[in-house]
Design an enzyme around this catalytic site. Structure first.
Site, PDB file in Angstrom:
ATOM      1  N   HIS A  18       0.825  -1.203   0.000  1.00  0.00           N
ATOM      2  CA  HIS A  18       0.000   0.000   0.000  1.00  0.00           C
ATOM      3  C   HIS A  18       0.863   1.259   0.000  1.00  0.00           C
ATOM      4  O   HIS A  18       0.535   2.252  -0.640  1.00  0.00           O
ATOM      5  CB  HIS A  18      -0.942   0.009   1.210  1.00  0.00           C
ATOM      6  CG  HIS A  18      -2.033  -1.007   1.101  1.00  0.00           C
ATOM      7  ND1 HIS A  18      -3.353  -0.686   0.902  1.00  0.00           N
ATOM      8  CD2 HIS A  18      -1.998  -2.358   1.127  1.00  0.00           C
ATOM      9  CE1 HIS A  18      -4.084  -1.790   0.814  1.00  0.00           C
ATOM     10  NE2 HIS A  18      -3.276  -2.825   0.960  1.00  0.00           N
ATOM     11  N   ASP A 116      -5.765   6.044   0.906  1.00  0.00           N
ATOM     12  CA  ASP A 116      -5.768   4.615   0.615  1.00  0.00           C
ATOM     13  C   ASP A 116      -7.199   4.089   0.431  1.00  0.00           C
ATOM     14  O   ASP A 116      -8.135   4.510   1.112  1.00  0.00           O
ATOM     15  CB  ASP A 116      -5.097   3.871   1.774  1.00  0.00           C
ATOM     16  CG  ASP A 116      -4.864   2.406   1.465  1.00  0.00           C
ATOM     17  OD1 ASP A 116      -3.855   2.098   0.810  1.00  0.00           O
ATOM     18  OD2 ASP A 116      -5.710   1.569   1.850  1.00  0.00           O
TER      19      ASP A 116
HETATM   20 BR1  BUP Z   1       9.471  -8.911  -0.255  1.00  0.00          BR
HETATM   21  C1  BUP Z   1       9.949  -7.312  -1.026  1.00  0.00           C
HETATM   22  N1  BUP Z   1      11.626  -5.756  -1.584  1.00  0.00           N
HETATM   23  O1  BUP Z   1      12.183  -7.585  -0.395  1.00  0.00           O
HETATM   24  P1  BUP Z   1       3.046  -6.339  -3.872  1.00  0.00           P
HETATM   25  C2  BUP Z   1       9.024  -6.514  -1.638  1.00  0.00           C
HETATM   26  N2  BUP Z   1       9.386  -5.334  -2.206  1.00  0.00           N
HETATM   27  O2  BUP Z   1      11.084  -3.948  -2.791  1.00  0.00           O
HETATM   28  P2  BUP Z   1       1.719  -7.420  -1.613  1.00  0.00           P
HETATM   29  C3  BUP Z   1      10.715  -4.975  -2.221  1.00  0.00           C
HETATM   30  O3  BUP Z   1       7.211  -4.459  -1.964  1.00  0.00           O
HETATM   31  P3  BUP Z   1       2.890  -6.718   0.720  1.00  0.00           P
HETATM   32  C4  BUP Z   1      11.310  -6.919  -0.973  1.00  0.00           C
HETATM   33  O4  BUP Z   1       8.800  -4.406  -5.108  1.00  0.00           O
HETATM   34  C5  BUP Z   1       6.520  -4.282  -4.206  1.00  0.00           C
HETATM   35  O5  BUP Z   1       6.595  -2.947  -4.619  1.00  0.00           O
HETATM   36  C6  BUP Z   1       7.917  -4.887  -4.142  1.00  0.00           C
HETATM   37  O6  BUP Z   1       3.873  -5.230  -3.084  1.00  0.00           O
HETATM   38  C7  BUP Z   1       8.368  -4.455  -2.786  1.00  0.00           C
HETATM   39  O7  BUP Z   1       2.747  -7.451  -2.824  1.00  0.00           O
HETATM   40  C8  BUP Z   1       6.044  -4.316  -2.762  1.00  0.00           C
HETATM   41  O8  BUP Z   1       3.878  -6.956  -4.900  1.00  0.00           O
HETATM   42  C9  BUP Z   1       5.117  -5.470  -2.482  1.00  0.00           C
HETATM   43  O9  BUP Z   1       1.795  -5.675  -4.325  1.00  0.00           O
HETATM   44  O10 BUP Z   1       2.395  -6.416  -0.673  1.00  0.00           O
HETATM   45  O11 BUP Z   1       1.693  -8.789  -1.049  1.00  0.00           O
HETATM   46  O12 BUP Z   1       0.449  -6.807  -1.996  1.00  0.00           O
HETATM   47  O13 BUP Z   1       4.116  -7.509   0.502  1.00  0.00           O
HETATM   48  O14 BUP Z   1       3.073  -5.417   1.444  1.00  0.00           O
HETATM   49  O15 BUP Z   1       1.756  -7.505   1.258  1.00  0.00           O
END
Ligand code: BUP
Length: 472
Positions: A18, A116
């Protein structure tokens, strides 16, 4: 210039999934000279969020001001969730009444407020006392937005349905204007469970979308033109405000993870990637919000050992990055661990994912269907293999399959529940890595993404112009 007069307020919710789109959307306006006030809920759940917010603020010292929203602690017994991120969603929802004095004290007064998607119902009564327009940033694909917007229509047209949540959902949901239906098995599981927080927020907030002035979404015409058109033409539901596809959102300079943070693993990752052949590495990351199930970690390990490629595997063993964590070797056993280390590189720290996806050594991306990650892979033209874990991730994975830049392993079900044979995983990985047409399509969509970034610039300028007139 005129843009200096435009002052936007942004309010994120919990988790990197988010926070990243919130700050990346804010950056679109910062690049056009706007001022931004970032309302920062204190405290964040993860260290990664705290670090990112501070880097963001310090990289725009003249344009960004941050103000704290001191959260009112919520008794966990009054919230039906054990997930710290879900608890934080609800805590923020129950604390936003504290925003009224903050919003009235801002100078210059806000030109617009962007918040959000999970905060619609609690915020509406507060912002109606102000004259600025309000927008949400949506964190999932346009396909998911159409489900979000359309469910109350279905609900209302099924008066016979009982009080069980979403009992009006049959084997599939056919959304007007969108050709391929959403299967019941792809619906976020929490939406089908009684009295979950997710179901509550979803059903309560959806009918109120029409009270907003607009919706900003990380998507674009070439990849989700059908859903974006259906939403904007009133087919999904009548009275929806404009949906602005401002994607693909780009990572900012401020996202660079400093070597001092964590163990500074990025240096060694890039050094390792440099030594691998072009397009030869499988990058595996199943998101960071929730620890991956131990069985799933084993399944993936077996699949990676079995597949024909070397790999970079980012494994999250804990729910929140501040906690102490278990050793991967304890999960895999020493023999399996040894094999994994022989063939690939394993890291547990927070990585700079955009940088990894942009490295020429990476030839494919195994992911949980997180929409931010998907858009990052689209930006870099990296083909994907998707194993949805939870939430909107099957819907996002299906969108990727439709776009043609990845394979959705539909038969593996929800990663958060189902055990999959390592051999089957290896086979799917090999399919992705060796699929020539997938690679060509990904390269094609990468070009389209770059064109779309230029278009989104125009959308941003139109919005700024519009708000400026409001100021006059
Ligand atoms: Br793990 C990881 N580095 O090591 P999504 C994730 N990310 O930059 P979801 C990193 O977190 P959440 C790491 O590039 C993306 O922008 C990735 O969001 C970054 O997954 C973000 O892909 C993750 O939409 O998010 O599951 O919705 O992990 O917060 O639950």
């Amino acid at each position: 210039s005129c843009c200096e007069d435009v002052h936007l307020v942004f309010l994120p919710s919990a988790g990197m999934g988010h926070l990243n789109p919130c700050l990346r959307t804010a950056s679109l306006f910062l690049r056009n000279g706007c001022k931004v006030t970032l309302v920062t809920p204190k405290n964040t759940v993860s260290q990664a969020e705290t670090n990112l917010i501070s880097r963001f603020c310090s990289s725009f010292p003249h344009q960004v001001t941050s103000v704290d929203l001191n959260l009112v602690p919520v008794d966990p017994k009054t919230v039906q969730t054990k997930d710290p991120f879900w608890l934080q969603f609800e805590t923020i929802r129950r604390s936003v009444h504290l925003l009224a004095p903050i919003l009235s004290s801002l100078s210059p007064p806000p030109s617009a407020f962007v918040f959000d998607v999970s905060l619609i119902s609690p915020l509406l009564p507060i912002i109606q006392n102000f004259s600025f327009p309000s927008y949400i940033y949506f964190v999932s694909p346009a396909r998911m937005l159409s489900l979000f917007a359309h469910l109350p229509v279905l609900d209302a047209s099924n008066p016979g349905a009982d009080s069980h949540p979403c009992s009006f959902i049959g084997d599939f949901v056919k959304i007007p204007g969108i050709e391929s239906p959403i299967l019941r098995s792809s619906i976020p599981p929490l939406l089908l469970e009684p009295n979950t927080l997710f179901e509550k927020i979803f059903m309560e907030d959806s009918p109120k979308l029409k009270n907003l002035n607009g919706i900003l979404i990380n998507s674009f015409e070439e990849i989700e033109g059908e859903a974006l058109a259906a939403l904007n033409e009133g087919k999904v539901v009548e009275g929806l405000p404009p949906v602005y596809g401002v994607g693909p959102l780009m990572a900012g300079e401020y996202e660079k993870v400093d070597e001092g943070e964590g163990s500074g693993c990025m240096g060694s990752i890039l050094e390792w990637l440099d030594k691998q052949g072009e397009g030869s590495v499988v990058y595996v990351c199943m998101g960071n919000r929730t620890a991956t199930r131990k069985e799933q970690i084993k399944d993936i390990a077996l699949g990676l050992i079995e597949c024909g490629y070397s790999f970079l595997w980012v494994v999250k063993l804990k729910v929140v990055d501040k906690e102490e964590e278990e050793d991967l070797e304890e999960v895999l056993g020493s023999e399996l661990m040894k094999k994994v280390k022989e063939k690939g590189m394993v890291v547990k720290e927070y990585v700079d994912q955009r940088k990894i996806l942009g490295h020429p050594g990476v030839g494919g991306f195994v992911n949980h269907g997180g929409w931010n990650s998907i858009m990052e892979a689209v930006w870099e033209g990296v083909p994907m293999l998707l194993w949805a874990n939870d939430g909107d991730q099957k819907i996002a994975s299906q969108a990727v399959g439709i776009i043609g830049v990845g394979i959705w392993a539909e038969e593996w079900g929800w990663g958060s529940r189902q055990v999959v044979n390592g051999k089957a995983i290896a086979k799917r990985i090999n399919d992705m890595m060796s699929n020539h047409s997938l690679r060509i399509k990904a390269a094609h969509v990468k070009e389209a993404a770059r064109r779309a970034a230029a278009t989104s610039h125009l959308i941003v300028q139109t919005l700024i112009h519009h708000w400026n007139k409001g100021n006059a």
